[in-house]
Design a protein around this motif. Structure first.
Motif, mmCIF file in Angstrom:
data_model
loop_
_atom_site.group_PDB
_atom_site.id
_atom_site.type_symbol
_atom_site.label_atom_id
_atom_site.label_comp_id
_atom_site.label_asym_id
_atom_site.label_seq_id
_atom_site.Cartn_x
_atom_site.Cartn_y
_atom_site.Cartn_z
ATOM 1 N N THR A 1 0.835 -1.209 0.000
ATOM 2 C CA THR A 1 0.000 0.000 0.000
ATOM 3 C C THR A 1 0.872 1.262 0.000
ATOM 4 O O THR A 1 2.046 1.204 0.377
ATOM 5 C CB THR A 1 -0.859 0.024 1.278
ATOM 6 N N SER A 2 0.267 2.379 -0.363
ATOM 7 C CA SER A 2 0.969 3.667 -0.243
ATOM 8 C C SER A 2 1.270 3.934 1.223
ATOM 9 O O SER A 2 2.353 4.403 1.578
ATOM 10 C CB SER A 2 0.107 4.815 -0.758
ATOM 11 N N LYS A 3 0.259 3.619 2.072
ATOM 12 C CA LYS A 3 0.414 3.806 3.511
ATOM 13 C C LYS A 3 1.669 3.155 4.055
ATOM 14 O O LYS A 3 2.326 3.677 4.939
ATOM 15 C CB LYS A 3 -0.740 3.131 4.269
ATOM 16 N N THR B 1 3.981 -9.233 -0.622
ATOM 17 C CA THR B 1 3.095 -9.823 -1.628
ATOM 18 C C THR B 1 2.021 -8.809 -2.000
ATOM 19 O O THR B 1 1.482 -8.113 -1.121
ATOM 20 C CB THR B 1 2.462 -11.139 -1.118
ATOM 21 N N ASP B 2 1.725 -8.696 -3.311
ATOM 22 C CA ASP B 2 0.702 -7.755 -3.752
ATOM 23 C C ASP B 2 0.089 -8.222 -5.065
ATOM 24 O O ASP B 2 0.786 -8.721 -5.950
ATOM 25 C CB ASP B 2 1.287 -6.346 -3.934
ATOM 26 N N THR B 3 -1.233 -8.032 -5.194
ATOM 27 C CA THR B 3 -1.970 -8.501 -6.373
ATOM 28 C C THR B 3 -1.840 -7.561 -7.575
ATOM 29 O O THR B 3 -2.284 -7.915 -8.663
ATOM 30 C CB THR B 3 -3.474 -8.623 -6.031
ATOM 31 N N ASP C 1 1.346 -4.079 -11.814
ATOM 32 C CA ASP C 1 2.318 -2.994 -12.016
ATOM 33 C C ASP C 1 3.336 -2.865 -10.879
ATOM 34 O O ASP C 1 4.388 -2.261 -11.063
ATOM 35 C CB ASP C 1 1.602 -1.640 -12.141
ATOM 36 N N LYS C 2 2.987 -3.355 -9.701
ATOM 37 C CA LYS C 2 3.915 -3.231 -8.572
ATOM 38 C C LYS C 2 4.868 -4.425 -8.506
ATOM 39 O O LYS C 2 5.976 -4.296 -7.989
ATOM 40 C CB LYS C 2 3.139 -3.122 -7.248
ATOM 41 N N GLN C 3 4.412 -5.589 -9.011
ATOM 42 C CA GLN C 3 5.217 -6.814 -8.906
ATOM 43 C C GLN C 3 6.512 -6.664 -9.706
ATOM 44 O O GLN C 3 6.505 -6.103 -10.801
ATOM 45 C CB GLN C 3 4.413 -8.013 -9.423
ATOM 46 N N ASN D 1 -6.487 -1.892 6.072
ATOM 47 C CA ASN D 1 -7.843 -1.399 5.761
ATOM 48 C C ASN D 1 -8.691 -2.452 5.047
ATOM 49 O O ASN D 1 -9.897 -2.318 4.969
ATOM 50 C CB ASN D 1 -7.779 -0.098 4.940
ATOM 51 N N HIS D 2 -8.050 -3.525 4.534
ATOM 52 C CA HIS D 2 -8.806 -4.594 3.865
ATOM 53 C C HIS D 2 -8.819 -5.863 4.717
ATOM 54 O O HIS D 2 -8.978 -6.956 4.188
ATOM 55 C CB HIS D 2 -8.183 -4.915 2.499
ATOM 56 N N ILE D 3 -8.647 -5.719 6.021
ATOM 57 C CA ILE D 3 -8.454 -6.908 6.873
ATOM 58 C C ILE D 3 -9.576 -7.942 6.743
ATOM 59 O O ILE D 3 -9.305 -9.139 6.632
ATOM 60 C CB ILE D 3 -8.211 -6.515 8.362
ATOM 61 N N LYS E 1 -10.800 -13.379 5.146
ATOM 62 C CA LYS E 1 -11.775 -14.274 4.518
ATOM 63 C C LYS E 1 -11.116 -15.058 3.384
ATOM 64 O O LYS E 1 -11.402 -16.234 3.168
ATOM 65 C CB LYS E 1 -12.932 -13.417 3.964
ATOM 66 N N LYS E 2 -10.210 -14.398 2.687
ATOM 67 C CA LYS E 2 -9.554 -14.985 1.516
ATOM 68 C C LYS E 2 -8.406 -15.927 1.895
ATOM 69 O O LYS E 2 -8.190 -16.941 1.248
ATOM 70 C CB LYS E 2 -8.994 -13.816 0.704
ATOM 71 N N GLU E 3 -7.678 -15.607 2.966
ATOM 72 C CA GLU E 3 -6.438 -16.321 3.291
ATOM 73 C C GLU E 3 -6.650 -17.432 4.326
ATOM 74 O O GLU E 3 -5.872 -17.552 5.269
ATOM 75 C CB GLU E 3 -5.356 -15.342 3.783
HETATM 76 P P1 TYD Z 1 -5.134 0.531 -0.933
HETATM 77 O O1 TYD Z 1 -6.228 -0.002 -0.099
HETATM 78 O O2 TYD Z 1 -5.471 1.371 -2.134
HETATM 79 O O3 TYD Z 1 -4.174 1.331 0.027
HETATM 80 P P2 TYD Z 1 -3.342 2.672 -0.228
HETATM 81 O O4 TYD Z 1 -4.365 3.739 -0.466
HETATM 82 O O5 TYD Z 1 -2.599 2.851 1.064
HETATM 83 O O6 TYD Z 1 -2.414 2.423 -1.393
HETATM 84 O O7 TYD Z 1 -4.186 -0.613 -1.483
HETATM 85 C C1 TYD Z 1 -4.337 -1.947 -1.231
HETATM 86 C C2 TYD Z 1 -3.097 -2.691 -1.773
HETATM 87 O O8 TYD Z 1 -3.115 -3.991 -1.251
HETATM 88 C C3 TYD Z 1 -3.087 -2.813 -3.288
HETATM 89 O O9 TYD Z 1 -1.760 -2.636 -3.777
HETATM 90 C C4 TYD Z 1 -3.545 -4.230 -3.547
HETATM 91 C C5 TYD Z 1 -3.103 -4.947 -2.296
HETATM 92 N N1 TYD Z 1 -3.981 -6.060 -1.922
HETATM 93 C C6 TYD Z 1 -3.494 -7.357 -2.046
HETATM 94 O O10 TYD Z 1 -2.337 -7.578 -2.465
HETATM 95 N N2 TYD Z 1 -4.322 -8.401 -1.693
HETATM 96 C C7 TYD Z 1 -5.601 -8.193 -1.251
HETATM 97 O O11 TYD Z 1 -6.318 -9.167 -0.944
HETATM 98 C C8 TYD Z 1 -6.091 -6.849 -1.112
HETATM 99 C C9 TYD Z 1 -7.471 -6.581 -0.600
HETATM 100 C C10 TYD Z 1 -5.223 -5.818 -1.477
#
Ligand code: TYD
Ligand code: ZN
Length: 390
Positions: A305-307, A326-328, A331-333, A364-366, A371-373
């Motif tokens: 995340t940006s945060k 890890t991130d979905t 573009d970031k991978q 923020n997506h806890i 639920k997914k993991e």
């Molecule tokens: P976001 O909520 O937009 O936070 P910010 O505003 O701080 O950037 O970003 C969520 C990031 O988390 C985004 O890069 C995608 C990633 N992500 C996962 O990798 N897996 C997930 O299951 C979820 C919900 C998000």
């Protein structure tokens, strides 16, 4: 440094150190030219708007490769759809005109393709809805009015707090709105940031941290009125503000006006509260570092995340602590996290490695993530709200 809105004196109350651009995930070849600035927050002694003391020069921030990330969260898609239904039911007449400022990939605006609609966003990419690829300002607002007429609803989600010249934003909205129209915008609420200790919502793009008191002041300075406020769960606690040109009821939305009650009880702007928030942020850093250094086994980050840029740089958490994040987002991978240069990887690696701990950077997506993991056998480490192992 003076207030960007009313030129009053700023009182600084938080220093999060040297920070890179939060959303600038980078390649190894870019490490040497990375830009850093001092991330500090202050409150205006006059209009009480909480704001960043230093901003990144616009040419650094909106360079050629400014990233555009579409929405990946089903929670947010539902959130926007529910509010779109509410607008259609109560606030937008069938022949009405809606404008979204900062329309992104159209998650919200796509609900209005049967209506006269217009998105305004310098980085929008879609051709599924009408969009003006520009910054929203007085010039673009006048252009829209000339082409399409005034708007019945102007909406902006997680956008207004990014706009350095807020006076111009409200002036432009005033030009764009019909006499009975509503400006509705939602942004993270400073009171929720203080309550949750979510200091990582502070980063370069978030120029302002809104309170009801400060919003009431800035809209009134610009000839508008704050008509209503409603609390939301998004981004760890946000507020939705309803603004208009004249005093009127907000039909059918269940929004009570209660503005004076909100602003009178807003202790999150008191100087004593601000300095105790600042102390608690330093404490969170110490606790998180101590906890991470006490863990054995593989630790990774979850969600680039940006945060997380604020958290990782402020706490000094680098690749020696987190093997990767890890991130979905495709573009970031393959890139590295800003400042600390932790590799960002596809979730397949996370599923294959089965690490012992995952620091939840996308807190923020806890709900969605837990639920997914269900297959994850390690433990999540949390730092908002509070440092703990789940
Ligand atoms: P976001 O909520 O937009 O936070 P910010 O505003 O701080 O950037 O970003 C969520 C990031 O988390 C985004 O890069 C995608 C990633 N992500 C996962 O990798 N897996 C997930 O299951 C979820 C919900 C998000
Ligand atoms: Zn001010």
């Amino acid at each position: 440094m003076n207030c960007r809105i009313c030129n009053g004196q700023l009182s600084k109350f938080l220093d999060l150190g040297q920070q890179p651009i939060a959303n600038r995930f980078l390649l190894e070849s870019e490490f040497d030219s990375e830009f850093f600035y001092q991330l500090e927050v202050g409150i205006c002694n006059d209009c009480s708007m909480i704001q960043l003391v230093n901003l990144i020069p616009p040419d650094e921030l909106f360079g050629q490769d400014y990233p555009f990330f579409s929405s990946t969260s089903t929670f947010m898609t539902n959130h926007f759809q529910m509010f779109a239904d509410e607008i259609k039911a109560h606030l937008l007449p069938p022949d009405g005109f809606i404008v979204e400022v900062g329309c992104n990939d159209g998650t919200f605006l796509k609900n209005f393709t049967d209506f006269l609609h217009m998105g305004v966003d310098p980085s929008t990419l879609s051709n599924e809805f009408m969009a003006l690829k520009e910054f929203f300002n007085k010039r673009t607002a006048d252009w829209i009015v000339g082409m399409m007429g005034t708007a019945d609803v102007v909406y902006a989600a997680n956008t207004v707090c990014h706009i350095p010249d807020l006076n111009e934003f409200f002036q432009a909205t005033r030009a764009l709105l019909s006499p009975d129209g509503f400006l509705i915008f939602e942004d993270p609420y400073w009171g929720a940031i203080v309550r949750k200790g979510s200091f990582d919502q502070i980063y370069d793009e978030h120029v302002y941290y809104f309170t009801v008191t400060a919003i009431k002041n800035v809209v009134e300075m610009n000839g508008l009125r704050l008509l209503g406020v409603s609390p939301l769960e998004t981004h760890g606690g946000s507020l939705r503000y309803y603004v208009g040109k004249q005093q009127k009821e907000i039909p059918g939305t269940g929004v009570t006006q209660a503005i004076n009650r909100w602003s009178a009880s807003e202790i999150c702007t008191h100087l004593a509260k601000l300095s105790s928030f600042s102390k608690s942020v330093h404490l969170t850093r110490d606790k998180l570092r101590t906890l991470l250094s006490s863990l054995s086994g593989q630790i990774v980050g979850y969600g680039a995340t940006s945060k997380s840029t604020t958290t990782l740089n402020y706490c000094g958490i680098g690749p020696d602590t987190l093997d990767y994040i890890t991130d979905t987002t495709p573009d970031k991978q393959g890139k590295f996290s800003p400042g600390m240069h932790i590799p960002i990887v596809h979730p397949d690696k996370f599923y294959k490695d089965r690490p012992d701990y995952a620091l939840l950077l996308a807190w923020n997506h806890i709900t969605e993530i837990l639920k997914k993991e269900t297959e994850f056998r390690g433990k999540f480490v949390l730092y908002v709200p509070g440092v703990k192992i789940l």
